[in-house]
Design a protein around this motif. Sequence first.
Motif, short mmCIF file in Angstrom:
data_model
loop_
_atom_site.label_atom_id
_atom_site.label_comp_id
_atom_site.label_asym_id
_atom_site.label_seq_id
_atom_site.Cartn_x
_atom_site.Cartn_y
_atom_site.Cartn_z
N LEU A 5 0.79 -1.25 0.00
CA LEU A 5 0.00 0.00 0.00
C LEU A 5 0.82 1.29 0.00
CD1 LEU A 5 -3.15 -0.57 2.27
CD2 LEU A 5 -2.95 -0.56 -0.22
N HIS A 6 2.11 1.23 -0.35
CA HIS A 6 2.89 2.47 -0.30
C HIS A 6 4.07 2.35 -1.27
CE1 HIS A 6 5.27 5.32 2.73
NE2 HIS A 6 5.41 5.71 1.47
N THR A 7 3.94 2.99 -2.44
CA THR A 7 5.01 2.95 -3.44
C THR A 7 5.13 4.31 -4.13
OG1 THR A 7 3.61 2.36 -5.34
CG2 THR A 7 4.39 0.53 -3.99
N ASP A 37 2.54 8.69 -4.39
CA ASP A 37 3.58 9.70 -4.61
C ASP A 37 3.42 10.86 -3.63
OD1 ASP A 37 5.44 8.90 -6.59
OD2 ASP A 37 3.85 8.97 -8.10
N HIS A 38 4.51 11.57 -3.39
CA HIS A 38 4.49 12.69 -2.46
C HIS A 38 3.70 13.87 -3.04
CE1 HIS A 38 7.59 10.89 0.11
NE2 HIS A 38 8.28 10.60 -0.98
N ASP A 39 2.64 14.25 -2.35
CA ASP A 39 1.92 15.51 -2.62
C ASP A 39 1.38 15.66 -4.04
OD1 ASP A 39 2.60 16.19 0.01
OD2 ASP A 39 4.52 17.05 -0.61
N VAL A 62 -1.86 8.86 -1.91
CA VAL A 62 -0.97 10.03 -1.85
C VAL A 62 -0.23 9.96 -0.52
CG1 VAL A 62 -2.70 11.55 -0.75
CG2 VAL A 62 -0.90 12.56 -2.18
N GLU A 63 0.99 10.47 -0.49
CA GLU A 63 1.72 10.63 0.78
C GLU A 63 1.89 12.12 1.00
OE1 GLU A 63 5.59 8.68 1.08
OE2 GLU A 63 5.56 8.86 3.27
N MET A 64 1.11 12.65 1.93
CA MET A 64 1.11 14.10 2.17
C MET A 64 2.22 14.50 3.12
SD MET A 64 -2.92 15.14 2.61
CE MET A 64 -2.65 16.93 2.67
N VAL A 73 6.07 14.79 9.36
CA VAL A 73 5.34 13.52 9.50
C VAL A 73 4.66 13.24 8.16
CG1 VAL A 73 3.41 12.35 10.64
CG2 VAL A 73 4.89 13.88 11.96
N HIS A 74 4.74 12.01 7.67
CA HIS A 74 4.12 11.68 6.39
C HIS A 74 2.77 10.99 6.60
CE1 HIS A 74 8.14 11.88 3.97
NE2 HIS A 74 7.73 13.04 4.44
N LEU A 75 1.78 11.43 5.84
CA LEU A 75 0.42 10.92 6.00
C LEU A 75 -0.06 10.31 4.68
CD1 LEU A 75 -2.02 10.79 7.99
CD2 LEU A 75 -2.85 12.87 6.86
N ALA A 189 2.20 7.26 7.88
CA ALA A 189 3.29 6.47 7.31
C ALA A 189 4.44 6.34 8.31
CB ALA A 189 3.79 7.15 6.03
N HIS A 190 5.07 5.19 8.33
CA HIS A 190 6.25 4.92 9.18
C HIS A 190 6.30 5.80 10.44
CE1 HIS A 190 7.82 8.39 6.87
NE2 HIS A 190 7.54 7.71 5.77
N PRO A 191 5.27 5.65 11.34
CA PRO A 191 5.16 6.57 12.48
C PRO A 191 6.36 6.56 13.43
CG PRO A 191 3.63 4.72 12.70
CD PRO A 191 4.17 4.66 11.32
N SER A 247 6.04 -1.51 1.23
CA SER A 247 7.47 -1.45 0.93
C SER A 247 8.02 -0.03 0.97
CB SER A 247 7.72 -2.01 -0.47
OG SER A 247 7.09 -1.19 -1.45
N ASP A 248 7.19 0.99 0.64
CA ASP A 248 7.69 2.36 0.45
C ASP A 248 8.77 2.36 -0.64
OD1 ASP A 248 7.94 5.08 0.80
OD2 ASP A 248 8.79 4.96 2.81
N HIS A 249 8.51 1.55 -1.67
CA HIS A 249 9.48 1.37 -2.76
C HIS A 249 9.72 2.68 -3.52
CE1 HIS A 249 11.53 -0.85 -5.90
NE2 HIS A 249 10.72 -0.37 -6.82
MN MN Z 1 7.60 8.80 3.89
#
Ligand code: MN
Length: 286
Positions: A5-7, A37-39, A62-64, A73-75, A189-191, A247-249
Amino acid sequence: MRIDLHTHSSVSDGTDTPSALVLAALAAGLDSIALTDHDTFDGVPEAKEAGRRAGLTVIAGVEMSAQLDGVSVHLLGYGMDRRNRPLLAELALLREGRVGRVKAMADRLTELGMPLTEAEIVAAAKASPSIGRPHVADAMVAKGYVADRDEAFRDWLADDKPGYVHRYSCELGRAIDLLHAAGGVAVIAHPWSRSTRSVLTAEVISDLVRDHQLDGIEVDHQDHDADTRSLLSDLAVRLGLVRTGSSDHHGTGKVGFPLGANLTRETALGQLRRLSAARGGQVEQV
Ligand code: MN
Ligand code: AMP
Ligand code: MN
Ligand code: MN
């Protein structure tokens, strides 16, 4: 079902195009990936089209870039309406903040004895609408100052290193509210990665559930060791939070984060689906 769920794609700071990412996910034996993707949502249409062709489900995400007490902090967001105006306005602000600091980072690195121009960093970002430090790192590699992104972050670009320049990010509670108002779900994300553990205490996470109805936390992530995962898992159960894994690939942009390195259970995805649907959203939207 193998769900990641995170690439990231090259639309932000990954190195695979959205289509290449989908093919790599297929080769890694995955059934479903979220593009986060970021933002930006810009990579989603291409990834979804590639997913349709390859027979792999692509979830729009999305990763805000958020912040709590000034700490980044990434959300992660899923299920939101990608045309929602307040959310799009905030993402535009976040990307402007990214663009705005490129010149400052070029000047800072030049002062530090590594002459670099804004244009060289922009060139390293290719056409990415979400320019970031990994692109600065790529420009440093191109100049021969460092061997790879890892070395650039370790010595110069990490939050506590001399090449770091602050940029705007959204207050965390507000970012959660924006995703919710767009029908989405919000997952931190990755708290407990190195930089965020001290601010995202169990008490703070509990307050975010109470005050902002935070939906979930990413438990299984390469930044978390086995003990951390176990503690976060217990915390999630106690607070009724959905537990995700991913994975946050970033393609070849980040060493040790291969696709499918961590997975999300089908039951957890089902919970996210229901939470989003209850707000009028749809996790597996077209
Ligand atoms: Mn992140
Ligand atoms: P920025 O978006 O400009 O704040 O830069 C943060 C991004 O840098 C994160 O999303 C990570 O993907 C990336 N990053 C952090 N540390 C490293 C590293 N050691 N190697 C490669 N990429 C990294
Ligand atoms: Mn990244
Ligand atoms: Mn990420």
